[in-house]
Design an enzyme around this catalytic site. Sequence first.
Site, short mmCIF file in Angstrom:
data_model
loop_
_atom_site.label_atom_id
_atom_site.label_comp_id
_atom_site.label_asym_id
_atom_site.label_seq_id
_atom_site.Cartn_x
_atom_site.Cartn_y
_atom_site.Cartn_z
N SER A 190 -24.56 14.47 -86.19
CA SER A 190 -24.12 14.95 -87.51
C SER A 190 -22.91 14.20 -88.05
O SER A 190 -22.03 14.79 -88.68
CB SER A 190 -23.86 16.46 -87.47
OG SER A 190 -25.04 17.15 -87.12
N ASN B 267 -30.40 5.66 -87.31
CA ASN B 267 -31.64 6.00 -86.61
C ASN B 267 -32.51 6.77 -87.59
O ASN B 267 -32.26 7.94 -87.85
CB ASN B 267 -31.31 6.86 -85.38
CG ASN B 267 -32.57 7.36 -84.68
OD1 ASN B 267 -33.67 6.87 -84.96
ND2 ASN B 267 -32.41 8.33 -83.80
N TRP B 268 -33.48 6.07 -88.14
CA TRP B 268 -34.30 6.70 -89.19
C TRP B 268 -35.28 7.72 -88.62
O TRP B 268 -35.87 8.49 -89.35
CB TRP B 268 -35.10 5.63 -89.95
CG TRP B 268 -34.28 4.69 -90.79
CD1 TRP B 268 -32.91 4.68 -90.93
CD2 TRP B 268 -34.78 3.63 -91.61
NE1 TRP B 268 -32.54 3.68 -91.79
CE2 TRP B 268 -33.66 3.01 -92.22
CE3 TRP B 268 -36.06 3.13 -91.89
CZ2 TRP B 268 -33.80 1.92 -93.10
CZ3 TRP B 268 -36.19 2.05 -92.75
CH2 TRP B 268 -35.08 1.46 -93.35
N LYS B 269 -35.47 7.69 -87.32
CA LYS B 269 -36.46 8.57 -86.66
C LYS B 269 -37.83 8.38 -87.33
O LYS B 269 -38.13 7.29 -87.82
CB LYS B 269 -35.99 10.02 -86.68
CG LYS B 269 -34.56 10.18 -86.19
CD LYS B 269 -34.21 11.59 -85.89
CE LYS B 269 -32.73 11.69 -85.59
NZ LYS B 269 -32.33 12.96 -85.04
N GLU C 127 -24.18 11.21 -77.50
CA GLU C 127 -24.70 12.12 -78.51
C GLU C 127 -24.86 13.51 -77.90
O GLU C 127 -25.86 13.77 -77.22
CB GLU C 127 -26.06 11.65 -79.00
CG GLU C 127 -26.07 10.27 -79.61
CD GLU C 127 -27.21 10.10 -80.59
OE1 GLU C 127 -26.93 9.91 -81.76
OE2 GLU C 127 -28.38 10.21 -80.17
N HIS D 260 -32.89 8.35 -76.31
CA HIS D 260 -32.49 9.38 -77.29
C HIS D 260 -32.91 10.75 -76.75
O HIS D 260 -33.96 10.88 -76.11
CB HIS D 260 -33.15 9.09 -78.64
CG HIS D 260 -32.57 9.91 -79.75
ND1 HIS D 260 -32.90 11.22 -79.94
CD2 HIS D 260 -31.65 9.61 -80.70
CE1 HIS D 260 -32.22 11.70 -80.97
NE2 HIS D 260 -31.45 10.74 -81.44
N GLY E 254 -28.53 16.67 -85.59
CA GLY E 254 -29.35 17.27 -86.65
C GLY E 254 -28.99 18.73 -86.91
O GLY E 254 -29.73 19.45 -87.59
N GLY F 252 -28.25 9.72 -87.68
CA GLY F 252 -29.62 10.08 -88.03
C GLY F 252 -29.73 10.37 -89.52
O GLY F 252 -29.85 9.46 -90.34
N GLY F 253 -29.64 11.64 -89.87
CA GLY F 253 -29.86 12.10 -91.25
C GLY F 253 -29.14 11.28 -92.30
O GLY F 253 -29.74 10.89 -93.32
N GLU G 269 -34.22 13.20 -78.10
CA GLU G 269 -35.55 13.64 -78.55
C GLU G 269 -36.64 13.04 -77.66
O GLU G 269 -37.64 13.67 -77.36
CB GLU G 269 -35.76 13.27 -80.02
CG GLU G 269 -34.92 14.17 -80.93
CD GLU G 269 -34.52 13.56 -82.25
OE1 GLU G 269 -35.10 12.56 -82.68
OE2 GLU G 269 -33.57 14.10 -82.87
C1 PEP Z 1 -29.45 10.93 -83.97
O1 PEP Z 1 -30.61 11.21 -84.13
O2 PEP Z 1 -29.15 10.03 -83.18
C2 PEP Z 1 -28.43 11.66 -84.72
C3 PEP Z 1 -27.18 11.54 -84.38
O3 PEP Z 1 -28.87 12.45 -85.75
P1 PEP Z 1 -27.97 13.19 -86.84
O4 PEP Z 1 -26.96 12.21 -87.33
O5 PEP Z 1 -28.93 13.61 -87.91
O6 PEP Z 1 -27.31 14.36 -86.15
#
Ligand code: PEP
Length: 251
Positions: A214, A9-11, A168, A96, A174, A235-236, A98
């Site tokens: 994470s 997930n590049w956001k 999640e 998500h 994050g 994500g990251g 967010e």
């Molecule tokens: C996400 O945004 O779905 C996520 C899991 O982010 P991260 O891996 O950065 O915690």
Amino acid sequence: MRKNIIAGNWKMNTTLCEGVELAKGLNEALKDKSPKCDVVIGTPFTHLATVAAAIDTDKIGVAAQNCADKEKGAYTGEVSAAMVASTGAKYVILGHSERRSYYHETAEILKTKVNLALANGLTPIFCIGEVLEEREAGKHFEVVDEQIKGSLFELSPEDFSKIVIAYEPVWAIGTGKTATADQAQEIHAHIRQTIASKYEQTIADNCSILYGGSMNAGNAKELVSKPDVDGGLIGGASLSVENFLPIIEAF
Ligand code: PEP
């Protein structure tokens, strides 16, 4: 058969050029490999068509990170599920945390988005998860059950079978804090049980339930070794081939 899936997930990261370079880099890295999981990248809307044209989409699926809760028409700035599908994307990340928190997406809105995604042939990657206070109050099981029931349980068994779930925990997104593999296994097994209580056991057994929060090269192996953890939403660590590839190779 239940699929293993690693989805990025590049956001709201990467310009079009950077995104295409990242996608091409991953494509190149996977060219001579046969990953033991499906690989998906969730790019910004603006990148979908170009990324889909630049990679082998039989090897790497492309996902949008959202779609509109309306079919079409006078909704300035919105992007419909049909538009997403027309780019070559095969998946859409919905719900998500967010989007639930910053854009006030309710269970009802998400139900509509899921229905539109399915009607347009997209596979929803449907995110659920509790915030820290809910976990600390021991309400995490209740919270995920409500999120699933509120948006997905009016689907026919056939349509439900097309859904991918991403658990999640919001406190792990994050933050660098990851749920332990045992915590992930416990709640994934619970989610599967909730699905089995509504649909048939085989539908629950075949549902891919991803962990997100994470996840990285260091913890992916232990997480995906758990019987009910069928992959990850990342994500990251999906923003570079160097960090994303070892997660794909965790299977
Ligand atoms: C996400 O945004 O779905 C996520 C899991 O982010 P991260 O891996 O950065 O915690």
